[in-house]
Design a protein around this motif. Structure first.
Motif, PDB file in Angstrom:
ATOM      1  N   ARG A 133       0.783  -1.132  -0.048  1.00 10.16           N
ATOM      2  CA  ARG A 133       0.042   0.053   0.037  1.00 10.16           C
ATOM      3  C   ARG A 133       0.944   1.349   0.081  1.00 10.16           C
ATOM      4  NH1 ARG A 133      -4.173  -0.895   4.404  1.00 10.16           N
ATOM      5  NH2 ARG A 133      -2.552  -2.103   4.879  1.00 10.16           N
ATOM      6  N   MET A 134       2.021   1.375   0.764  1.00 13.35           N
ATOM      7  CA  MET A 134       2.795   2.520   0.808  1.00 13.35           C
ATOM      8  C   MET A 134       3.596   2.619  -0.562  1.00 13.35           C
ATOM      9  SD  MET A 134       2.019   3.674   3.432  1.00 13.35           S
ATOM     10  CE  MET A 134       3.174   5.264   3.648  1.00 13.35           C
ATOM     11  N   ILE A 135       3.816   1.534  -1.159  1.00 12.50           N
ATOM     12  CA  ILE A 135       4.621   1.565  -2.448  1.00 12.50           C
ATOM     13  C   ILE A 135       3.825   2.268  -3.568  1.00 12.50           C
ATOM     14  CG2 ILE A 135       5.596   0.137  -4.421  1.00 12.50           C
ATOM     15  CD1 ILE A 135       6.848  -1.659  -2.169  1.00 12.50           C
ATOM     16  N   ARG A 136       2.474   1.882  -3.287  1.00 10.01           N
ATOM     17  CA  ARG A 136       1.421   2.518  -4.567  1.00 10.01           C
ATOM     18  C   ARG A 136       1.273   3.839  -4.003  1.00 10.01           C
ATOM     19  NH1 ARG A 136      -1.939  -2.241  -6.955  1.00 10.01           N
ATOM     20  NH2 ARG A 136      -0.614  -3.986  -6.390  1.00 10.01           N
ATOM     21  N   ARG A 137       1.341   4.298  -2.777  1.00  8.17           N
ATOM     22  CA  ARG A 137       1.265   5.503  -2.429  1.00  8.17           C
ATOM     23  C   ARG A 137       2.419   6.562  -3.026  1.00  8.17           C
ATOM     24  NH1 ARG A 137      -1.380   5.594   3.513  1.00  8.17           N
ATOM     25  NH2 ARG A 137      -3.495   4.547   2.828  1.00  8.17           N
ATOM     26  N   THR A 138       3.595   5.968  -3.464  1.00  4.63           N
ATOM     27  CA  THR A 138       4.644   6.746  -3.875  1.00  4.63           C
ATOM     28  C   THR A 138       4.352   7.489  -5.090  1.00  4.63           C
ATOM     29  OG1 THR A 138       5.637   5.051  -4.775  1.00  4.63           O
ATOM     30  CG2 THR A 138       6.328   5.241  -2.631  1.00  4.63           C
ATOM     31  N   LYS A 139       4.994   8.659  -5.309  1.00  2.00           N
ATOM     32  CA  LYS A 139       4.735   9.252  -6.538  1.00  2.00           C
ATOM     33  C   LYS A 139       5.551   8.707  -7.518  1.00  2.00           C
ATOM     34  CE  LYS A 139       3.066  13.757  -4.333  1.00  2.00           C
ATOM     35  NZ  LYS A 139       3.247  15.054  -4.013  1.00  2.00           N
ATOM     36  N   LEU A 140       5.385   8.722  -8.689  1.00  2.00           N
ATOM     37  CA  LEU A 140       6.140   7.999  -9.685  1.00  2.00           C
ATOM     38  C   LEU A 140       7.189   8.741 -10.227  1.00  2.00           C
ATOM     39  CD1 LEU A 140       3.499   6.034 -11.863  1.00  2.00           C
ATOM     40  CD2 LEU A 140       5.182   5.231 -10.219  1.00  2.00           C
ATOM     41  N   ARG A 141       6.726  10.175 -10.133  1.00  2.00           N
ATOM     42  CA  ARG A 141       7.985  11.184 -10.866  1.00  2.00           C
ATOM     43  C   ARG A 141       8.993  11.623  -9.761  1.00  2.00           C
ATOM     44  NH1 ARG A 141       7.254  12.512 -16.249  1.00  2.00           N
ATOM     45  NH2 ARG A 141       5.187  11.962 -16.610  1.00  2.00           N
ATOM     46  N   LYS A 142       9.204  11.038  -8.585  1.00  2.00           N
ATOM     47  CA  LYS A 142      10.278  11.275  -7.866  1.00  2.00           C
ATOM     48  C   LYS A 142      11.544  10.871  -8.286  1.00  2.00           C
ATOM     49  CE  LYS A 142       8.087  14.032  -4.881  1.00  2.00           C
ATOM     50  NZ  LYS A 142       8.157  15.142  -4.648  1.00  2.00           N
ATOM     51  N   ALA A 143      12.757  11.443  -8.184  1.00  2.44           N
ATOM     52  CA  ALA A 143      13.906  11.092  -8.450  1.00  2.44           C
ATOM     53  C   ALA A 143      14.407   9.730  -7.583  1.00  2.44           C
ATOM     54  CB  ALA A 143      14.934  12.078  -8.150  1.00  2.44           C
ATOM     55  N   PRO A 144      15.091   8.696  -8.149  1.00  6.82           N
ATOM     56  CA  PRO A 144      15.467   7.627  -7.442  1.00  6.82           C
ATOM     57  C   PRO A 144      16.577   7.980  -6.446  1.00  6.82           C
ATOM     58  CG  PRO A 144      16.420   7.356  -9.469  1.00  6.82           C
ATOM     59  CD  PRO A 144      15.558   8.790  -9.689  1.00  6.82           C
ATOM     60  N   ASN A 203      10.464   4.549  -8.210  1.00 10.82           N
ATOM     61  CA  ASN A 203       9.190   4.373  -7.646  1.00 10.82           C
ATOM     62  C   ASN A 203       8.473   3.244  -8.649  1.00 10.82           C
ATOM     63  OD1 ASN A 203       9.868   5.508  -5.164  1.00 10.82           O
ATOM     64  ND2 ASN A 203       8.732   7.512  -5.802  1.00 10.82           N
ATOM     65  N   GLU A 204       8.459   3.567  -9.741  1.00 10.56           N
ATOM     66  CA  GLU A 204       7.832   2.755 -10.728  1.00 10.56           C
ATOM     67  C   GLU A 204       8.377   1.340 -10.852  1.00 10.56           C
ATOM     68  OE1 GLU A 204       6.383   2.604 -15.422  1.00 10.56           O
ATOM     69  OE2 GLU A 204       7.728   4.215 -14.789  1.00 10.56           O
ATOM     70  N   ALA A 205       9.696   1.085 -10.568  1.00 12.34           N
ATOM     71  CA  ALA A 205       9.878  -0.263 -10.566  1.00 12.34           C
ATOM     72  C   ALA A 205       9.643  -0.883  -9.242  1.00 12.34           C
ATOM     73  CB  ALA A 205      11.584  -0.236 -10.627  1.00 12.34           C
ATOM     74  N   LEU A 206       9.590   0.050  -8.164  1.00 13.88           N
ATOM     75  CA  LEU A 206       8.946  -0.599  -7.059  1.00 13.88           C
ATOM     76  C   LEU A 206       7.765  -1.322  -7.083  1.00 13.88           C
ATOM     77  CD1 LEU A 206      10.439   1.492  -4.106  1.00 13.88           C
ATOM     78  CD2 LEU A 206      11.246  -0.471  -4.524  1.00 13.88           C
ATOM     79  N   ARG A 207       6.727  -0.588  -7.998  1.00 14.78           N
ATOM     80  CA  ARG A 207       5.508  -0.742  -8.122  1.00 14.78           C
ATOM     81  C   ARG A 207       5.079  -2.273  -8.854  1.00 14.78           C
ATOM     82  NH1 ARG A 207       1.811   4.307  -9.078  1.00 14.78           N
ATOM     83  NH2 ARG A 207       2.339   5.331  -7.129  1.00 14.78           N
ATOM     84  N   HIS A 208       6.479  -2.825  -9.432  1.00 14.77           N
ATOM     85  CA  HIS A 208       6.279  -3.902 -10.260  1.00 14.77           C
ATOM     86  C   HIS A 208       6.861  -5.273  -9.468  1.00 14.77           C
ATOM     87  CE1 HIS A 208       4.639  -2.177 -13.595  1.00 14.77           C
ATOM     88  NE2 HIS A 208       5.554  -1.017 -13.713  1.00 14.77           N
ATOM     89  N   LEU A 209       7.545  -4.883  -8.438  1.00 19.14           N
ATOM     90  CA  LEU A 209       7.734  -5.895  -7.410  1.00 19.14           C
ATOM     91  C   LEU A 209       6.829  -7.129  -7.326  1.00 19.14           C
ATOM     92  CD1 LEU A 209       9.769  -4.268  -4.521  1.00 19.14           C
ATOM     93  CD2 LEU A 209      10.677  -5.280  -6.626  1.00 19.14           C
ATOM     94  N   PRO A 210       7.501  -8.406  -7.490  1.00 19.87           N
ATOM     95  CA  PRO A 210       6.483  -9.458  -7.175  1.00 19.87           C
ATOM     96  C   PRO A 210       6.380  -9.671  -5.647  1.00 19.87           C
ATOM     97  CG  PRO A 210       8.748 -10.480  -7.532  1.00 19.87           C
ATOM     98  CD  PRO A 210       8.893  -8.772  -7.647  1.00 19.87           C
TER      99      PRO A 210
END
Length: 123
Positions: free
Chosen positions: A80-91, A98-105
Motif C-alpha cells: 500500500r505504501m509503495i502504491r502511494r509513492t509518487k512516480l515522478r520522484k527521483a530515485p 518508484n515505478e520499479a518498486l510498483r512492479h515487485l512480485p
C-alpha cells in the motif's frame, strides 16, 4: 563538393551503425550528457543478466523463514505504501525508481516487510 567536416560527419554516422546502442552512444557524445550507469553490466562492460536472473529466481523461489519477532509491517501495508509513492520522484542512491518498486512480485514485497521489521527490531 563535400567539405572535410561533412566527410568526417558522414564517417561518424556510419560508425554509429544501425543498432540502437551505437546511435544512443553517438547521441550522448554529441549532447555532452554522461552515459548512464548500467547496473546489469560487469566491470568490463559486458552484460551478465543471465547470472543475475538465475540468482534472483533461486532467491525468490526459496521459502521465506518464519519471522521470530512480532510483525510490525505486513506485506499488504508495504504494498500500500509503495502504491502511494509518487512516480515522478527521483530515485535514491540505489537508482531504484518508484515505478520499479510498483512492479515487485509478492515475494519481494514480503521480503521488504521482513527487512523493515528486522530493522525496527534491531532499533
Amino acid at each position: 563538393m563535400e567539405t572535410v567536416a561533412s566527410e568526417s560527419w558522414h564517417t561518424v554516422i556510419e560508425r554509429a551503425g544501425d543498432d540502437c546502442s551505437g546511435i544512443h552512444h553517438l547521441y550522448h557524445r554529441l549532447s555532452g550528457k554522461p552515459t548512464p550507469i548500467r547496473p546489469l553490466m560487469a566491470n568490463d562492460g559486458t552484460p551478465h543478466e543471465a547470472i543475475i536472473e538465475q540468482h534472483l529466481k533461486a532467491y525468490f523461489e526459496s521459502p521465506i523463514a518464519p519471522a521470530e519477532d512480532p510483525v510490525v509491517f505486513s506485506p499488504e501495508q508495504v504494498q500500500r505504501m509503495i502504491r502511494r509513492t509518487k512516480l515522478r520522484k527521483a530515485p535514491g542512491p540505489d537508482r531504484v525508481t518508484n515505478e520499479a518498486l510498483r512492479h515487485l512480485p509478492p515475494r519481494a514485497i514480503a521480503t521488504l516487510a521482513r527487512l523493515f521489521n528486522g530493522i525496527l527490531g534491531l532499533s
